[in-house]
Design a protein around this motif. Structure first.
Motif, PDB file in Angstrom:
ATOM      1  N   LEU A  74       0.831  -1.202   0.000  1.00 13.63           N
ATOM      2  CA  LEU A  74       0.000   0.000   0.000  1.00 13.63           C
ATOM      3  C   LEU A  74       0.871   1.261   0.000  1.00 13.63           C
ATOM      4  O   LEU A  74       0.577   2.231  -0.705  1.00 13.63           O
ATOM      5  N   HIS A  75       1.934   1.232   0.791  1.00 12.88           N
ATOM      6  CA  HIS A  75       2.850   2.380   0.832  1.00 12.88           C
ATOM      7  C   HIS A  75       3.477   2.612  -0.540  1.00 12.88           C
ATOM      8  O   HIS A  75       3.543   3.759  -1.015  1.00 12.88           O
ATOM      9  N   ALA A  76       3.924   1.529  -1.177  1.00 19.62           N
ATOM     10  CA  ALA A  76       4.546   1.655  -2.498  1.00 19.62           C
ATOM     11  C   ALA A  76       3.550   2.187  -3.525  1.00 19.62           C
ATOM     12  O   ALA A  76       3.894   3.055  -4.342  1.00 19.62           O
ATOM     13  N   GLU A  77       2.331   1.684  -3.484  1.00 23.33           N
ATOM     14  CA  GLU A  77       1.294   2.158  -4.412  1.00 23.33           C
ATOM     15  C   GLU A  77       1.060   3.659  -4.253  1.00 23.33           C
ATOM     16  O   GLU A  77       0.949   4.386  -5.251  1.00 23.33           O
ATOM     17  N   MET A  87      12.708   3.870  -8.402  1.00 21.00           N
ATOM     18  CA  MET A  87      13.928   3.470  -7.696  1.00 21.00           C
ATOM     19  C   MET A  87      13.920   4.001  -6.260  1.00 21.00           C
ATOM     20  O   MET A  87      14.343   3.310  -5.331  1.00 21.00           O
ATOM     21  N   THR A  88      13.407   5.214  -6.081  1.00 22.43           N
ATOM     22  CA  THR A  88      13.298   5.796  -4.739  1.00 22.43           C
ATOM     23  C   THR A  88      12.289   5.007  -3.902  1.00 22.43           C
ATOM     24  O   THR A  88      12.515   4.748  -2.722  1.00 22.43           O
ATOM     25  N   VAL A  89      11.187   4.604  -4.525  1.00 27.76           N
ATOM     26  CA  VAL A  89      10.169   3.811  -3.825  1.00 27.76           C
ATOM     27  C   VAL A  89      10.760   2.466  -3.399  1.00 27.76           C
ATOM     28  O   VAL A  89      10.557   2.015  -2.265  1.00 27.76           O
ATOM     29  N   LEU A  90      11.486   1.833  -4.306  1.00 29.04           N
ATOM     30  CA  LEU A  90      12.087   0.534  -3.985  1.00 29.04           C
ATOM     31  C   LEU A  90      13.064   0.658  -2.821  1.00 29.04           C
ATOM     32  O   LEU A  90      13.048  -0.159  -1.891  1.00 29.04           O
ATOM     33  N   ILE A 136       7.905  -5.920  -5.349  1.00 27.55           N
ATOM     34  CA  ILE A 136       9.025  -5.404  -6.141  1.00 27.55           C
ATOM     35  C   ILE A 136       8.647  -5.320  -7.614  1.00 27.55           C
ATOM     36  O   ILE A 136       8.969  -4.340  -8.302  1.00 27.55           O
ATOM     37  N   GLU A 137       7.935  -6.319  -8.097  1.00 28.55           N
ATOM     38  CA  GLU A 137       7.502  -6.316  -9.501  1.00 28.55           C
ATOM     39  C   GLU A 137       6.617  -5.107  -9.800  1.00 28.55           C
ATOM     40  O   GLU A 137       6.778  -4.448 -10.836  1.00 28.55           O
ATOM     41  N   MET A 138       5.709  -4.794  -8.888  1.00 30.23           N
ATOM     42  CA  MET A 138       4.842  -3.631  -9.062  1.00 30.23           C
ATOM     43  C   MET A 138       5.664  -2.343  -9.133  1.00 30.23           C
ATOM     44  O   MET A 138       5.410  -1.462  -9.957  1.00 30.23           O
ATOM     45  N   ILE A 139       6.681  -2.242  -8.273  1.00 32.32           N
ATOM     46  CA  ILE A 139       7.509  -1.033  -8.229  1.00 32.32           C
ATOM     47  C   ILE A 139       8.356  -0.893  -9.497  1.00 32.32           C
ATOM     48  O   ILE A 139       8.511   0.214 -10.041  1.00 32.32           O
ATOM     49  N   LEU A 140       8.891  -2.015  -9.971  1.00 31.49           N
ATOM     50  CA  LEU A 140       9.796  -1.964 -11.125  1.00 31.49           C
ATOM     51  C   LEU A 140       9.076  -1.875 -12.470  1.00 31.49           C
ATOM     52  O   LEU A 140       9.704  -1.530 -13.482  1.00 31.49           O
ATOM     53  N   ARG A 141       7.780  -2.171 -12.501  1.00 29.95           N
ATOM     54  CA  ARG A 141       7.059  -2.207 -13.785  1.00 29.95           C
ATOM     55  C   ARG A 141       7.195  -0.904 -14.585  1.00 29.95           C
ATOM     56  O   ARG A 141       7.444  -0.948 -15.796  1.00 29.95           O
ATOM     57  N   LEU A 155      10.395  -9.532 -16.048  1.00 29.19           N
ATOM     58  CA  LEU A 155      10.242  -8.701 -14.860  1.00 29.19           C
ATOM     59  C   LEU A 155       9.994  -9.568 -13.632  1.00 29.19           C
ATOM     60  O   LEU A 155      10.535  -9.305 -12.552  1.00 29.19           O
ATOM     61  N   SER A 156       9.205 -10.611 -13.802  1.00 28.67           N
ATOM     62  CA  SER A 156       8.908 -11.510 -12.692  1.00 28.67           C
ATOM     63  C   SER A 156      10.177 -12.187 -12.171  1.00 28.67           C
ATOM     64  O   SER A 156      10.395 -12.264 -10.957  1.00 28.67           O
ATOM     65  N   ARG A 157      11.023 -12.643 -13.077  1.00 29.91           N
ATOM     66  CA  ARG A 157      12.256 -13.321 -12.654  1.00 29.91           C
ATOM     67  C   ARG A 157      13.184 -12.358 -11.925  1.00 29.91           C
ATOM     68  O   ARG A 157      13.742 -12.699 -10.875  1.00 29.91           O
ATOM     69  N   MET A 158      13.347 -11.156 -12.460  1.00 35.36           N
ATOM     70  CA  MET A 158      14.212 -10.177 -11.800  1.00 35.36           C
ATOM     71  C   MET A 158      13.681  -9.841 -10.408  1.00 35.36           C
ATOM     72  O   MET A 158      14.445  -9.783  -9.436  1.00 35.36           O
ATOM     73  N   SER A 159      12.376  -9.641 -10.316  1.00 35.06           N
ATOM     74  CA  SER A 159      11.760  -9.274  -9.030  1.00 35.06           C
ATOM     75  C   SER A 159      11.910 -10.393  -8.006  1.00 35.06           C
ATOM     76  O   SER A 159      12.219 -10.144  -6.836  1.00 35.06           O
TER      77      SER A 159
END
Length: 200
Positions: A74-77, A87-90, A136-141, A155-159
């Protein structure tokens, strides 16, 4: 209909009480030394009732971990919706999780072991309850959409690789210690990991 609803509310309250008592006991007395019988007694329920709600002691921790990750999601969203750079969110989410884990160091090993449980069903249950990879996937998308991430890995594998690394570093830090804080360990780890997924 009303009596069914009342029974459901009573069950929810009982589960919430068992959960709250168990987490408090884990934090105060330690996970390993706290038994299901201890939790049941402190919750004013039978041992059998405890197992009706939680089939094994670690399942209580999975509820706890699920709450933590839902808060992070929720915070990341909110941060992404406000226009904060992914990147800042992550980095923020990563540090928040490390700070939480530092405060509850003794809870990391049983959570991590549950993800690695040799029982496939328990491992799947833990993986679903602790969806760091999905957060992480949501943040990096957005970074993937803008072409900032390498294209030879999904993206899924990296996350998931990033999430799995967090888990292993946290477990090692908790079990064996380090001359650095977990936050510092994770700051260095994230920088290293992102260097591997950014497009050159």
């Amino acid at each position: 209909m009303e009596s069914t609803s009342l029974r459901e509310r009573q069950k929810e309250r009982r589960r919430a009480r068992i959960y709250a008592v168990a987490i408090d006991m884990f934090k105060q007395g330690g996970f390993q030394t706290t038994t299901a019988t201890d939790i049941a007694r402190a919750s004013n329920v039978s041992r059998g009732t405890f197992f009706n709600y939680y089939p094994y002691k670690e399942a209580v921790l999975l509820d706890y971990g699920s709450e933590v990750f839902e808060g992070l999601r929720l915070h990341a969203e909110q941060q992404l919706a406000a226009g904060t750079a992914p990147m800042t969110v992550l980095q923020d989410v990563w540090m928040r999780l490390a700070e939480q884990n530092m405060l509850e160091r003794d809870l990391i090993p049983p959570l991590a072991y549950e993800v690695l449980n040799p029982d496939p069903e328990r491992a799947r249950t833990a993986y679903r309850a602790l969806p760091l990879g999905k957060v992480i996937e949501m943040i990096l998308r957005p970074m993937q959409h803008s072409g900032q991430l390498r294209a030879d890995l999904s993206l899924s594998r990296m996350s998931n690789l990033i999430a799995d690394t967090y888990l292993m570093i946290a477990l090692r830090w908790s079990a064996y210690g380090s001359d650095r804080s977990l936050k510092e360990e994770m700051r260095l780890t994230l920088a290293f990991l992102m260097d591997g997924v950014l497009r050159r």
